[in-house]
Design a protein around this motif. Structure first.
Motif, PDB file in Angstrom:
ATOM      1  N   TYR A  74       0.717  -1.002  -0.019  1.00 18.44           N
ATOM      2  CA  TYR A  74       0.022  -0.153   0.017  1.00 18.44           C
ATOM      3  C   TYR A  74       0.985   1.304   0.113  1.00 18.44           C
ATOM      4  CZ  TYR A  74      -4.340  -2.483   0.753  1.00 18.44           C
ATOM      5  OH  TYR A  74      -5.514  -3.255   0.628  1.00 18.44           O
ATOM      6  N   THR A 116       1.050   4.729   1.769  1.00 16.35           N
ATOM      7  CA  THR A 116       0.486   5.646   2.775  1.00 16.35           C
ATOM      8  C   THR A 116       1.141   6.986   2.920  1.00 16.35           C
ATOM      9  OG1 THR A 116       0.575   3.488   3.926  1.00 16.35           O
ATOM     10  CG2 THR A 116      -0.031   5.572   5.334  1.00 16.35           C
ATOM     11  N   TYR A 173       2.032  10.524   5.294  1.00 17.18           N
ATOM     12  CA  TYR A 173       1.811  11.110   6.705  1.00 17.18           C
ATOM     13  C   TYR A 173       2.164  12.458   6.700  1.00 17.18           C
ATOM     14  CZ  TYR A 173       2.132   6.328   8.620  1.00 17.18           C
ATOM     15  OH  TYR A 173       1.589   5.068   8.972  1.00 17.18           O
ATOM     16  N   PHE A 176      -0.741  10.066  10.625  1.00 18.28           N
ATOM     17  CA  PHE A 176      -1.242   9.180   9.318  1.00 18.28           C
ATOM     18  C   PHE A 176      -2.392  10.092   8.618  1.00 18.28           C
ATOM     19  CE2 PHE A 176      -2.754   5.837   6.695  1.00 18.28           C
ATOM     20  CZ  PHE A 176      -4.110   5.724   6.746  1.00 18.28           C
ATOM     21  N   GLN A 225      -4.319   6.415   3.073  1.00 24.38           N
ATOM     22  CA  GLN A 225      -3.739   5.048   2.449  1.00 24.38           C
ATOM     23  C   GLN A 225      -4.445   4.719   1.240  1.00 24.38           C
ATOM     24  OE1 GLN A 225      -2.011   1.866   4.963  1.00 24.38           O
ATOM     25  NE2 GLN A 225      -3.574   0.856   4.493  1.00 24.38           N
ATOM     26  N   TYR A 259       5.220  12.896   4.102  1.00 29.84           N
ATOM     27  CA  TYR A 259       5.842  11.910   3.705  1.00 29.84           C
ATOM     28  C   TYR A 259       5.090  10.704   3.074  1.00 29.84           C
ATOM     29  CZ  TYR A 259       9.494  13.481   6.953  1.00 29.84           C
ATOM     30  OH  TYR A 259      10.313  14.050   7.632  1.00 29.84           O
ATOM     31  N   LEU A 295       4.895   7.008   2.125  1.00 25.23           N
ATOM     32  CA  LEU A 295       5.517   5.687   2.588  1.00 25.23           C
ATOM     33  C   LEU A 295       4.909   4.321   1.939  1.00 25.23           C
ATOM     34  CD1 LEU A 295       7.116   4.022   4.981  1.00 25.23           C
ATOM     35  CD2 LEU A 295       4.831   4.113   6.222  1.00 25.23           C
ATOM     36  N   VAL A 296       5.907   3.570   1.238  1.00 22.04           N
ATOM     37  CA  VAL A 296       5.730   2.461   0.602  1.00 22.04           C
ATOM     38  C   VAL A 296       6.362   1.335   1.273  1.00 22.04           C
ATOM     39  CG1 VAL A 296       4.823   3.692  -1.411  1.00 22.04           C
ATOM     40  CG2 VAL A 296       7.341   3.000  -1.271  1.00 22.04           C
ATOM     41  N   PHE A 352      10.268   5.522   4.021  1.00 19.81           N
ATOM     42  CA  PHE A 352       9.671   7.004   3.889  1.00 19.81           C
ATOM     43  C   PHE A 352      10.600   7.553   2.935  1.00 19.81           C
ATOM     44  CE2 PHE A 352       6.485   7.890   7.343  1.00 19.81           C
ATOM     45  CZ  PHE A 352       6.911   6.935   8.166  1.00 19.81           C
ATOM     46  N   TYR A 366      11.426   3.672  14.646  1.00 17.21           N
ATOM     47  CA  TYR A 366      12.236   4.512  13.804  1.00 17.21           C
ATOM     48  C   TYR A 366      13.152   5.508  14.306  1.00 17.21           C
ATOM     49  CZ  TYR A 366       8.775   3.345   9.756  1.00 17.21           C
ATOM     50  OH  TYR A 366       8.174   2.829   8.972  1.00 17.21           O
ATOM     51  N   LEU A 411      13.788   9.879   8.381  1.00 17.05           N
ATOM     52  CA  LEU A 411      12.901   8.731   9.010  1.00 17.05           C
ATOM     53  C   LEU A 411      13.752   7.419   8.435  1.00 17.05           C
ATOM     54  CD1 LEU A 411       9.440  10.018   9.202  1.00 17.05           C
ATOM     55  CD2 LEU A 411      10.710   9.196  11.134  1.00 17.05           C
ATOM     56  N   THR A 433       1.884  -0.426   6.905  1.00 21.31           N
ATOM     57  CA  THR A 433       2.115   1.018   6.791  1.00 21.31           C
ATOM     58  C   THR A 433       1.037   1.910   7.115  1.00 21.31           C
ATOM     59  OG1 THR A 433       0.820   0.738   4.539  1.00 21.31           O
ATOM     60  CG2 THR A 433       3.041   0.275   4.642  1.00 21.31           C
ATOM     61  N   GLU A 434      -0.087   1.606   7.956  1.00 21.11           N
ATOM     62  CA  GLU A 434      -0.652   2.529   8.698  1.00 21.11           C
ATOM     63  C   GLU A 434      -0.444   2.428  10.141  1.00 21.11           C
ATOM     64  OE1 GLU A 434      -4.841   2.037   8.123  1.00 21.11           O
ATOM     65  OE2 GLU A 434      -5.476   3.425   9.299  1.00 21.11           O
ATOM     66  N   ALA A 435       0.148   3.299  10.642  1.00 18.59           N
ATOM     67  CA  ALA A 435       0.693   3.144  11.907  1.00 18.59           C
ATOM     68  C   ALA A 435       0.440   4.716  12.783  1.00 18.59           C
ATOM     69  CB  ALA A 435       2.296   2.809  12.145  1.00 18.59           C
ATOM     70  N   PHE A 436       0.260   4.601  14.173  1.00 24.11           N
ATOM     71  CA  PHE A 436       0.122   5.579  14.965  1.00 24.11           C
ATOM     72  C   PHE A 436       1.649   5.875  15.768  1.00 24.11           C
ATOM     73  CE2 PHE A 436      -4.233   6.268  14.470  1.00 24.11           C
ATOM     74  CZ  PHE A 436      -4.650   5.109  14.025  1.00 24.11           C
ATOM     75  N   PHE A 437       2.115   6.925  15.750  1.00 18.01           N
ATOM     76  CA  PHE A 437       3.516   7.105  16.151  1.00 18.01           C
ATOM     77  C   PHE A 437       3.434   7.764  17.754  1.00 18.01           C
ATOM     78  CE2 PHE A 437       6.731   6.779  13.038  1.00 18.01           C
ATOM     79  CZ  PHE A 437       5.821   6.389  11.817  1.00 18.01           C
TER      80      PHE A 437
END
Lengths: 113, 113
Positions: free
Chosen positions: A32, A34, A36, A46, A49, A87, A89-90, A103, B35, B43, B100-104
């Motif tokens: 996917y 995504t 950020y 996020f 996506q 950013y 992200l893949v 990233f 990260y 990143l 690829t979907e994340a919460f930081f």
């Protein structure tokens, strides 16, 4: 070596639509894309996506062409609070088979009044 | 409001000392990422876990870095011995699907002098 490429910076004015493009030539078939957003002294947040074609949520749209070698984040009617680094992200699958989550270098968006 | 919690927020240490950074992922998330962010490298993915098992830690210098998940509510990143080049902001992120979907989290700013 696989990588993503984004513009380093962009400028816009309040109320305009902003489109940020990311190229990812070696994206894996099942990965996917995504996007950020990151403000200073905070972790990335996020935004959206997608896998192919177009995805839209309450804050942005994501356009992905059929070959999936690029993607475009579209921010409608930006405001000053959208000033941030964006950013893409893949996931990449290297020749060794190892999967990495990479990233891009980020696009610094500056929104002017 | 579910969030990823990282401790400490800031850490200053002398070269050669051991540093441990902790992360509490969002309850129920089965994927955890570490990260590192610097001005020069951006990143970088250091490691990621799924269901507490390390899936990829190839981004970490193995001789001095180690990452573990003793249980589902705690992830740790340890540096021993620390070096000035390790100075960076370290982010933990957690997610549920696809990777690829994340919460930081807010990050740990590490300064090694």
């Amino acid at each position: 070596l696989a990588k993503t490429t984004q513009p380093i910076s962009m400028d816009s004015y309040e109320g305009q639509e902003v489109n940020i493009t990311c190229s990812h030539n070696n994206i894996a078939t099942n990965d996917y894309i995504t996007w950020y957003q990151q403000f200073p002294s905070q972790g990335p947040r996020f935004i959206i996506q997608g896998y192919k074609t177009k995805v839209t949520n309450e804050v942005a749209s994501l356009f992905i062409p059929a070959d999936r070698k690029s993607s475009t984040l579209s921010l409608p009617r930006v405001s000053l609070s959208d000033t941030a680094v964006y950013y893409c992200l893949v996931g990449f699958r290297y020749r060794t088979g190892r999967r990495a989550l990479t990233f891009g270098s980020g696009t610094r968006l500056q929104v002017q009044p | 409001d579910a969030r990823v919690t990282q401790t400490p927020r800031d850490k200053v240490t002398e070269m050669g000392q051991e540093v441990t950074m902790r992360c509490q992922p969002i309850l129920g998330h089965n994927t955890v990422f570490w990260y590192r962010q610097t001005m020069m490298q951006g990143l970088e993915l250091l490691a990621y876990f799924r269901n507490r098992a390390p899936l990829d830690d190839s981004g970490m210098p193995k001789d001095r870095f180690s990452a573990e998940m003793p249980d589902a509510t705690l992830a740790t990143l340890k540096i021993q011995p620390s070096e000035p080049r390790d100075s960076a902001v370290y982010f933990c992120a957690s997610g549920l699907k696809g990777g690829t979907e994340a919460f930081f989290g807010q990050g740990t700013r590490l300064t090694v002098v």
